[in-house]
Design an enzyme around this catalytic site. Structure first.
Site, PDB file in Angstrom:
ATOM      1  N   PRO A 195      -8.650 -61.451  19.717  1.00  0.00           N
ATOM      2  CA  PRO A 195      -8.296 -62.875  19.755  1.00  0.00           C
ATOM      3  C   PRO A 195      -7.632 -63.231  21.082  1.00  0.00           C
ATOM      4  O   PRO A 195      -6.768 -62.506  21.570  1.00  0.00           O
ATOM      5  CB  PRO A 195      -7.330 -63.023  18.583  1.00  0.00           C
ATOM      6  CG  PRO A 195      -7.716 -61.923  17.644  1.00  0.00           C
ATOM      7  CD  PRO A 195      -8.115 -60.778  18.529  1.00  0.00           C
ATOM      8  N   GLU A 196      -8.060 -64.358  21.639  1.00  0.00           N
ATOM      9  CA  GLU A 196      -7.527 -64.827  22.910  1.00  0.00           C
ATOM     10  C   GLU A 196      -6.713 -66.096  22.664  1.00  0.00           C
ATOM     11  O   GLU A 196      -6.441 -66.450  21.513  1.00  0.00           O
ATOM     12  CB  GLU A 196      -8.674 -65.061  23.897  1.00  0.00           C
ATOM     13  CG  GLU A 196      -9.530 -63.811  24.109  1.00  0.00           C
ATOM     14  CD  GLU A 196     -10.706 -64.032  25.050  1.00  0.00           C
ATOM     15  OE1 GLU A 196     -10.614 -64.926  25.916  1.00  0.00           O
ATOM     16  OE2 GLU A 196     -11.721 -63.326  24.916  1.00  0.00           O
ATOM     17  N   HIS A 234      -6.152 -52.555   4.290  1.00  0.00           N
ATOM     18  CA  HIS A 234      -5.894 -52.832   5.704  1.00  0.00           C
ATOM     19  C   HIS A 234      -4.709 -53.780   5.921  1.00  0.00           C
ATOM     20  O   HIS A 234      -4.402 -54.128   7.058  1.00  0.00           O
ATOM     21  CB  HIS A 234      -7.143 -53.433   6.356  1.00  0.00           C
ATOM     22  CG  HIS A 234      -8.330 -52.527   6.316  1.00  0.00           C
ATOM     23  ND1 HIS A 234      -8.328 -51.280   6.889  1.00  0.00           N
ATOM     24  CD2 HIS A 234      -9.563 -52.685   5.755  1.00  0.00           C
ATOM     25  CE1 HIS A 234      -9.506 -50.701   6.704  1.00  0.00           C
ATOM     26  NE2 HIS A 234     -10.263 -51.528   6.017  1.00  0.00           N
TER      27      HIS A 234
END
Length: 271
Positions: A2-3, A92
């Site tokens: 993710p940016e 997770h």
């Protein structure tokens, strides 16, 4: 990974759900996620803290609490979502924050590279980051001053978080395409008009991606805080489009490796 647009989207989504909520307890299921020596200290310090605001710095989600800050870096595969406590945890989900309204903030991270920090001042983690490219006070003059100190290739430079905060592989490729600049071009070779095009391209690409709630690629790795996919993938010009026709000249998009990162560009439109 993710940016800036994806992290901004996640932070905005979390803000609507977390501000005013108090953390009643926490469960750390993967201790290495927590970037402190003692997980018990982390758990003790965060209990009873109330969320004041949720924002972003670079690629970090910044949760301001009433006495400290919770910083979360999503890294490759991290997800943050607010869910009912009764919803089953999957394997997770590594960190769980129980909220005072019966819900949980959950940090899920398949690759286990994400990190969670509890600190007094965000600068303890973010002080080395460069300027925010979408900040209102980040001007073309500021950008040109940054470039004047650099001589390296453009693609690695744009990925350098100490140069600009938040850009990653997708939006560096897209910005260079919009600016018409080759990813191997040297920073000190740019004329003032090239610099202006790159500045405008970075800001326009990032703002468009924020407006479109980020990019969800075919692997489905990124979703927002509500579990929804982004929409910018339909706007992508070069990233991941090796061999496909350029939207401007119809020539094939090419892929090279620059600094160990896949880089996509149009050899005709970018020089």
């Amino acid at each position: 990974m993710p940016e800036l647009p994806e992290v901004e989207t996640v932070a905005r989504g979390l803000a609507t759900q977390l501000v005013g909520r108090t953390i009643e307890s926490t469960t750390v299921r993967w201790p290495r996620t927590i970037a402190v020596p003692c997980v018990r200290d982390f758990e003790a310090r965060i209990i009873g803290r109330t969320v004041v605001s949720v924002g972003r710095r670079g690629k970090y989600v910044v949760v301001q609490l009433d006495q400290c800050y919770l910083l979360i870096h999503l890294k490759m595969s991290g997800r943050l979502m607010v869910l009912p406590q009764e919803e089953p945890l999957d394997k997770h989900t590594h960190t769980v924050f129980d909220l005072d309204d019966g819900r949980q903030l959950r940090f899920r991270d398949v690759r286990k590279f994400g990190r969670v920090y509890l600190i007094e001042d965000p600068a303890q983690v973010t002080s080395s980051l460069g300027p925010e490219p979408l900040a209102h006070d980040f001007t073309l003059d500021d950008f040109q001053r940054l470039l004047s100190r650099r001589s390296g290739r453009l693609k690695p430079l744009l990925l350098n978080q100490q140069f600009l905060a938040g850009l990653g592989n997708i939006y560096a490729d897209e910005s260079l395409f919009v600016a018409g600049l080759h990813p191997l071009r040297k920073a000190d070779s740019l004329a003032p008009e090239d610099q202006a095009r790159l500045y405008a391209a970075i800001r326009s690409v990032l703002q468009r991606a924020v407006d479109r709630r980020g990019t969800t690629l075919d692997d489905g790795g990124y979703v927002d805080a509500a579990g929804e996919a982004g929409e910018y993938q339909s706007d992508i010009s070069v990233y991941g489009r090796t061999g496909e026709p350029c939207s401007v000249c119809t020539g094939p998009i090419e892929r090279i490796v620059v600094g160990g990162r896949s880089t996509h560009y149009c050899p005709h439109c970018q020089c």
